[in-house]
Scaffold this active site. Structure first.
Site, mmCIF file in Angstrom:
data_model
loop_
_atom_site.group_PDB
_atom_site.id
_atom_site.type_symbol
_atom_site.label_atom_id
_atom_site.label_comp_id
_atom_site.label_asym_id
_atom_site.label_seq_id
_atom_site.Cartn_x
_atom_site.Cartn_y
_atom_site.Cartn_z
ATOM 1 C CB CYS A 204 -14.710 5.175 -11.908
ATOM 2 S SG CYS A 204 -15.618 6.660 -11.497
ATOM 3 C CB CYS B 63 -20.530 5.304 -17.637
ATOM 4 S SG CYS B 63 -19.748 6.773 -16.943
ATOM 5 C CD GLU C 73 -2.936 -0.888 -0.130
ATOM 6 O OE1 GLU C 73 -3.138 0.234 -0.615
ATOM 7 O OE2 GLU C 73 -3.391 -1.932 -0.647
ATOM 8 C CB CYS D 44 -19.454 1.520 -14.195
ATOM 9 S SG CYS D 44 -19.335 1.840 -12.419
ATOM 10 C CB CYS E 251 -23.486 6.349 -11.121
ATOM 11 S SG CYS E 251 -22.215 7.626 -11.090
HETATM 12 N N1 ADE Z 1 -3.610 1.180 -5.155
HETATM 13 C C1 ADE Z 1 -3.550 1.312 -3.832
HETATM 14 N N2 ADE Z 1 -3.749 0.122 -3.240
HETATM 15 C C2 ADE Z 1 -3.905 -0.787 -4.211
HETATM 16 C C3 ADE Z 1 -4.129 -2.191 -4.236
HETATM 17 N N3 ADE Z 1 -4.231 -2.872 -3.109
HETATM 18 N N4 ADE Z 1 -4.247 -2.793 -5.436
HETATM 19 C C4 ADE Z 1 -4.147 -2.080 -6.552
HETATM 20 N N5 ADE Z 1 -3.946 -0.766 -6.593
HETATM 21 C C5 ADE Z 1 -3.816 -0.116 -5.437
#
Ligand code: ADE
Length: 342
Positions: free
Chosen positions: A196, A203, A39, A206, A212
């Protein structure tokens, strides 16, 4: 309308199962160290770039203990080219905090994670949702766009009160079952990254299309609303590419704080004149093609200037001669790496 929140969540969860991303290296684990690392890398960097870095980083630092015990220079070297180096410095500080203050185990709640260095609200929530199914909302750039559009949320997100409001709306939309949290969280991220899109969203593909608000107004690109535009200042820098005539280049460590803090770099000057004054008189200087490097708040106009120097004529602190074989082991800013390679 009261059924709407769960309807949105279940559509996202179902869509993630069939259309979301599943084979990324950090998926299929609930190890908070791995999820936190991925992350953090993904905060400002695309998935395709992160994949290679993530694997290399984990081979060198397989757990939080090995990361905490490593010299910062080694961490920065492995981060080299990913940019936003404060992430790497915070990663190192955070690993040390986990080892020293939590016995090497990450706190198992979003609130506990958010108290650690460099972990913001959205990242803390993502880790807690992926690892423990905690019902905590994320709101990174992509997800903000998905939710602002779905809700036709027209508050100005440059205002803290509106931003708080959107966090509350995001929390109200969470699936009621903890077991759905990982797929829901990943599904929102995947929707933002693949469907998105900021410009020309798809769209028709989606799962939220019929719910939406922005789609109903036929104006998805009007959302999210944000009045304060990012303004970048411009700065010109002259970079001395001093070589010893035998392939080695003089590199020095950047001061903290500042641009590229702690990384190795060509000597940096604010003007060509300042660069000229720092080298022996009558030295032949070679002006190279300038390049533009864009940081979050700055355009950097980089002017490389080449020169061949006697090794003994360089007397500067915090630097050394490094051959091409050594460059990959150093933490180097991406534009400097490109310059050296080119
Ligand atoms: N961007 C931020 N976290 C992510 C994730 N777990 N998978 C893909 N893109 C991301």
């Amino acid at each position: 309308m009261s059924a709407w929140p769960q309807e949105l969540a279940s559509r996202v969860v179902r869509w993630q199962a069939t259309h979301g991303r599943h084979r990324l290296p950090w998926q299929g684990t609930r190890d908070p160290y791995r999820v936190w690392l991925s992350e953090t890398m993904l905060q400002q960097t695309q998935v395709s770039v992160v994949v290679g870095y993530y694997d290399r980083f984990l081979s060198r630092f397989p757990d939080v203990q090995s990361l905490a015990a490593a010299p910062l220079d080694d961490v920065l070297a492995l981060w080299s080219g990913l940019g936003y180096y404060s992430r790497a410095r915070n990663l190192h500080r955070c690993a040390q905090a986990v080892v020293e203050q939590h016995g090497g185990r990450f706190p198992a709640t979003a609130a506990g994670l958010q108290a650690l260095p460099g972990i913001g609200r959205s990242t803390a929530a993502a880790i807690a949702a992926f690892c423990w199914g905690e019902r905590a909302a994320i709101l990174d750039g992509n997800v903000r766009r998905v939710l602002a559009r779905a809700l036709a949320f027209d508050g100005d997100l440059a205002q803290a009160a509106q931003e708080r409001q959107l966090w509350e709306r995001a929390t109200a939309l969470l699936p009621s079952r903890r077991a759905d949290m990982p797929a829901y969280t990943q599904g929102l991220m995947d929707l933002g990254a693949t469907v998105c899109l900021a410009r020309s969203p798809s769209c028709l593909l989606c799962p939220l299309e019929s719910l939406c608000g922005a789609r109903r107004q036929q104006a998805p690109e009007r959302y999210p609303v944000r009045t304060r535009k990012l303004r970048r200042t411009s700065q010109a820098l002259w970079l001395l590419r001093a070589d010893d005539g035998a392939g080695a280049v003089w590199l020095e460590k950047r001061p903290t704080p500042g641009v590229w803090a702690g990384l190795y770099c060509l000597p940096v000057f604010d003007s060509r004149q300042a660069l000229q004054q720092a080298v022996p008189q009558r030295l032949q200087l070679r002006d190279e093609a300038p390049l533009l490097h864009v940081l979050t708040h700055k355009y950097l106009h980089l002017h490389p200037v080449g020169a061949t120097l006697e090794r003994s004529s360089v007397r500067r602190e915090q630097g050394g001669w490094f051959s091409a074989a050594q460059w990959p082991q150093l933490g180097l800013p991406a534009p400097v790496r490109r310059l050296l390679a080119g």
